[in-house]
Design a protein around this motif. Structure first.
Motif, PDB file in Angstrom:
ATOM      1  N   PRO A  90       4.200  -1.090   6.191  1.00  0.00           N
ATOM      2  CA  PRO A  90       3.551  -0.757   7.375  1.00  0.00           C
ATOM      3  C   PRO A  90       4.175  -1.532   8.673  1.00  0.00           C
ATOM      4  CG  PRO A  90       2.056  -1.248   5.597  1.00  0.00           C
ATOM      5  CD  PRO A  90       3.124  -1.404   5.235  1.00  0.00           C
ATOM      6  N   TYR A 119      -1.578  -2.037   1.221  1.00  0.00           N
ATOM      7  CA  TYR A 119      -0.792  -0.615   1.082  1.00  0.00           C
ATOM      8  C   TYR A 119       0.028  -0.899  -0.217  1.00  0.00           C
ATOM      9  CZ  TYR A 119       2.885   2.726   1.200  1.00  0.00           C
ATOM     10  OH  TYR A 119       3.494   3.902   0.952  1.00  0.00           O
ATOM     11  N   THR A 172       7.142   0.666   9.823  1.00  0.00           N
ATOM     12  CA  THR A 172       6.512   1.728  10.656  1.00  0.00           C
ATOM     13  C   THR A 172       6.163   1.476  11.924  1.00  0.00           C
ATOM     14  OG1 THR A 172       5.592   2.840   8.568  1.00  0.00           O
ATOM     15  CG2 THR A 172       4.707   3.545  10.587  1.00  0.00           C
ATOM     16  N   PRO A 213      -8.014  -4.682   9.959  1.00  0.00           N
ATOM     17  CA  PRO A 213      -7.378  -3.853   8.917  1.00  0.00           C
ATOM     18  C   PRO A 213      -8.107  -2.737   8.308  1.00  0.00           C
ATOM     19  CG  PRO A 213      -6.805  -6.195   8.687  1.00  0.00           C
ATOM     20  CD  PRO A 213      -7.803  -6.199   9.493  1.00  0.00           C
ATOM     21  N   SER A 242      -8.013   5.700  10.855  1.00  0.00           N
ATOM     22  CA  SER A 242      -6.686   6.381  10.731  1.00  0.00           C
ATOM     23  C   SER A 242      -7.182   7.675   9.881  1.00  0.00           C
ATOM     24  CB  SER A 242      -5.821   5.546   9.821  1.00  0.00           C
ATOM     25  OG  SER A 242      -4.798   6.166   9.564  1.00  0.00           O
ATOM     26  N   PHE A 275      -2.961   5.013   6.186  1.00  0.00           N
ATOM     27  CA  PHE A 275      -2.220   3.975   6.612  1.00  0.00           C
ATOM     28  C   PHE A 275      -1.272   4.554   7.818  1.00  0.00           C
ATOM     29  CE2 PHE A 275      -3.236   1.735   2.952  1.00  0.00           C
ATOM     30  CZ  PHE A 275      -3.049   0.471   3.107  1.00  0.00           C
ATOM     31  N   TRP A 276      -1.727   5.928   8.116  1.00  0.00           N
ATOM     32  CA  TRP A 276      -0.752   6.603   9.193  1.00  0.00           C
ATOM     33  C   TRP A 276      -1.026   5.919  10.418  1.00  0.00           C
ATOM     34  CZ3 TRP A 276       2.805  10.098   8.157  1.00  0.00           C
ATOM     35  CH2 TRP A 276       3.347  10.904   9.176  1.00  0.00           C
ATOM     36  N   LEU A 328      -2.624  -5.612   5.968  1.00  0.00           N
ATOM     37  CA  LEU A 328      -2.291  -4.359   5.688  1.00  0.00           C
ATOM     38  C   LEU A 328      -1.245  -4.119   5.051  1.00  0.00           C
ATOM     39  CD1 LEU A 328      -2.375  -1.955   9.399  1.00  0.00           C
ATOM     40  CD2 LEU A 328      -3.788  -2.060   7.460  1.00  0.00           C
ATOM     41  N   SER A 377      -1.383   7.722   2.285  1.00  0.00           N
ATOM     42  CA  SER A 377      -0.788   7.852   3.420  1.00  0.00           C
ATOM     43  C   SER A 377      -1.526   8.031   4.651  1.00  0.00           C
ATOM     44  CB  SER A 377       0.426   9.059   3.391  1.00  0.00           C
ATOM     45  OG  SER A 377       1.016   9.546   4.623  1.00  0.00           O
ATOM     46  N   LEU A 419      -7.885   1.361   8.971  1.00  0.00           N
ATOM     47  CA  LEU A 419      -7.777   2.453   7.671  1.00  0.00           C
ATOM     48  C   LEU A 419      -8.817   3.384   7.740  1.00  0.00           C
ATOM     49  CD1 LEU A 419      -7.204  -0.176   4.471  1.00  0.00           C
ATOM     50  CD2 LEU A 419      -5.547   1.067   6.116  1.00  0.00           C
ATOM     51  N   ALA A 450      -2.859   2.969  10.953  1.00  0.00           N
ATOM     52  CA  ALA A 450      -3.218   1.771  10.934  1.00  0.00           C
ATOM     53  C   ALA A 450      -2.593   0.709  11.828  1.00  0.00           C
ATOM     54  CB  ALA A 450      -3.750   1.242   9.446  1.00  0.00           C
ATOM     55  N   PRO A 451      -0.990   0.746  11.511  1.00  0.00           N
ATOM     56  CA  PRO A 451      -0.430  -0.419  12.173  1.00  0.00           C
ATOM     57  C   PRO A 451      -0.279  -0.199  13.561  1.00  0.00           C
ATOM     58  CG  PRO A 451       1.036   0.863  10.314  1.00  0.00           C
ATOM     59  CD  PRO A 451      -0.392   1.502  10.587  1.00  0.00           C
TER      60      PRO A 451
END
Length: 271
Positions: free
Chosen positions: A59, A104, A62, A175, A182, A161-162, A100, A158, A179, A164-165
Motif C-alpha cells: 500500500p 493487506y 502504491t 483505515p 474504496s 485496497f485500490w 493498511l 484488490s 477500505l 485506500a492509500p
C-alpha cells in the motif's frame, strides 16, 4: 469527500492519462517504481517475517506512485524522497498506512492459506518464491484450482485496497473506513474499471507482441538470449510503472482531485 460516478468510457481515459503522464517523466517514475520493488524485495529477504513485511509495504508503494504521478501531472519532477511520503505526513497518517499494510498482508496471506487447502500449499510456495515452478506442478489439477481460487479471492482484496492509500493520505480517512469507501467506489464505477482493465490488458498484449517480434529480429542478427531477456524484463518493468502511474487518475475521478500532500510535522527542538 464525495463519491463520483463516472461513465464507463472514463476507463480508457485513465489508461491514456497513465501512459501520457509516465512519458512526461519516464526516468523519474520508472526509477521510483524500481526503488519500490527493490525495497520490497529486500524486505522479503528478511528471515521468517520477510514475505509478510514485503506485502505490508505494497500500500505504501502504491501511494508513492500515486503521489509521484500527481506531481508529474502538475509539471513537477518526482524525486526519490517520495519513497517516504507515507511516513512524513504526520503520526496519524503514518499509523493509518502501517495499519493498511498489516491488513493487506493479513488478507493476502489468508488468500494463500485458503488456496493451500486445495493443493497443500504448492501454489502459495511457488507464488511467494519458496519453490520453483516445474511443468509437472503447473499442469496438476490441484495447483491450477488453487491458482484460480487465489485469483478469484484476490479481486475483492484488490478492490478493498485500490483507493485506500489515497483516502488515508489525502483525506485522512481511518483505515477500515478507507477500505469500505474504496470497494464501494470500485463497485459503483464497475463499468469504468472494467474498461480500464481491458484497456490495460490490450496494452500489455500489444507491447508483448511488439517486444517478442523485436527480440526475434534481434536474435536473427545474432544477439544473445541474455540481451533479449533483459529487453523483455525492462519492458515489463516499464509497463508496470505505467500501470501504477495511472492509479491516481482512478482515485481523482472517483473521489476528489488529489491536493498537495499535507506538510510534514515540524520537528520540535528542545530549548
Amino acid at each position: 469527500m464525495k463519491l463520483h460516478i463516472v461513465p464507463a468510457r472514463t476507463g480508457l481515459e485513465w489508461t491514456r492519462l497513465g501512459i501520457r503522464v509516465f512519458w512526461r517523466q519516464p526516468m523519474a517514475l520508472a526509477a521510483l517504481f524500481f526503488l519500490c520493488m527493490a525495497t520490497m524485495s529486500l524486505a522479503a529477504a528478511l528471515p521468517l517475517v520477510g514475505p509478510a513485511v514485503a506485502l505490508a509495504l505494497l500500500p505504501s508503494a502504491t501511494l508513492v506512485m500515486m503521489v509521484a504521478a500527481a506531481e508529474a501531472s502538475h509539471g513537477r519532477v518526482p524525486t526519490p524522497t517520495l519513497l517516504l511520503v507515507a511516513f512524513r505526513t504526520g503520526r496519524q497518517r503514518m499509523h493509518s498506512m502501517l495499519t493498511l499494510g498489516a491488513l493487506y498482508a493479513a488478507g493476502f496471506l489468508l488468500v494463500m492459506g485458503l488456496s493451500a487447502l486445495i493443493d497443500e500449499g504448492q501454489f502459495a510456495l511457488v507464488y511467494l518464491g519458496g519453490e520453483p515452478l516445474t511443468r509437472e506442478v503447473a499442469e496438476s489439477g490441484s495447483f491450477q484450482a488453487a491458482m484460480w481460487l487465489s485469483l478469484l479471492l484476490y479481486v475483492p482484496l484488490s478492490l478493498l485496497f485500490w483507493h485506500a492509500p489515497g483516502l488515508v493520505h489525502w483525506h485522512n480517512v481511518a483505515p477500515v473506513k478507507a477500505l469500505f469507501f474504496s470497494i464501494v467506489a470500485c463497485v459503483r464505477n464497475l463499468g469504468a474499471f472494467t474498461i480500464y482493465g481491458l484497456a490495460w490488458l490490450g496494452v500489455f498484449v500489444a507491447a508483448g507482441l511488439a517486444v517478442s517480434l523485436m527480440v526475434a529480429l534481434l536474435a536473427g542478427l545474432g544477439l544473445s538470449a541474455g540481451f533479449a531477456g533483459g529487453v523483455m524484463a525492462a519492458t515489463a518493468m516499464m509497463l508496470a510503472a505505467m500501470f501504477f502511474t495511472s492509479v491516481v487518475f482512478t482515485f481523482r475521478d472517483s473521489f476528489e482531485a488529489p491536493q498537495q500532500p499535507p506538510a510534514p510535522e515540524p520537528q520540535r527542538t528542545e530549548e
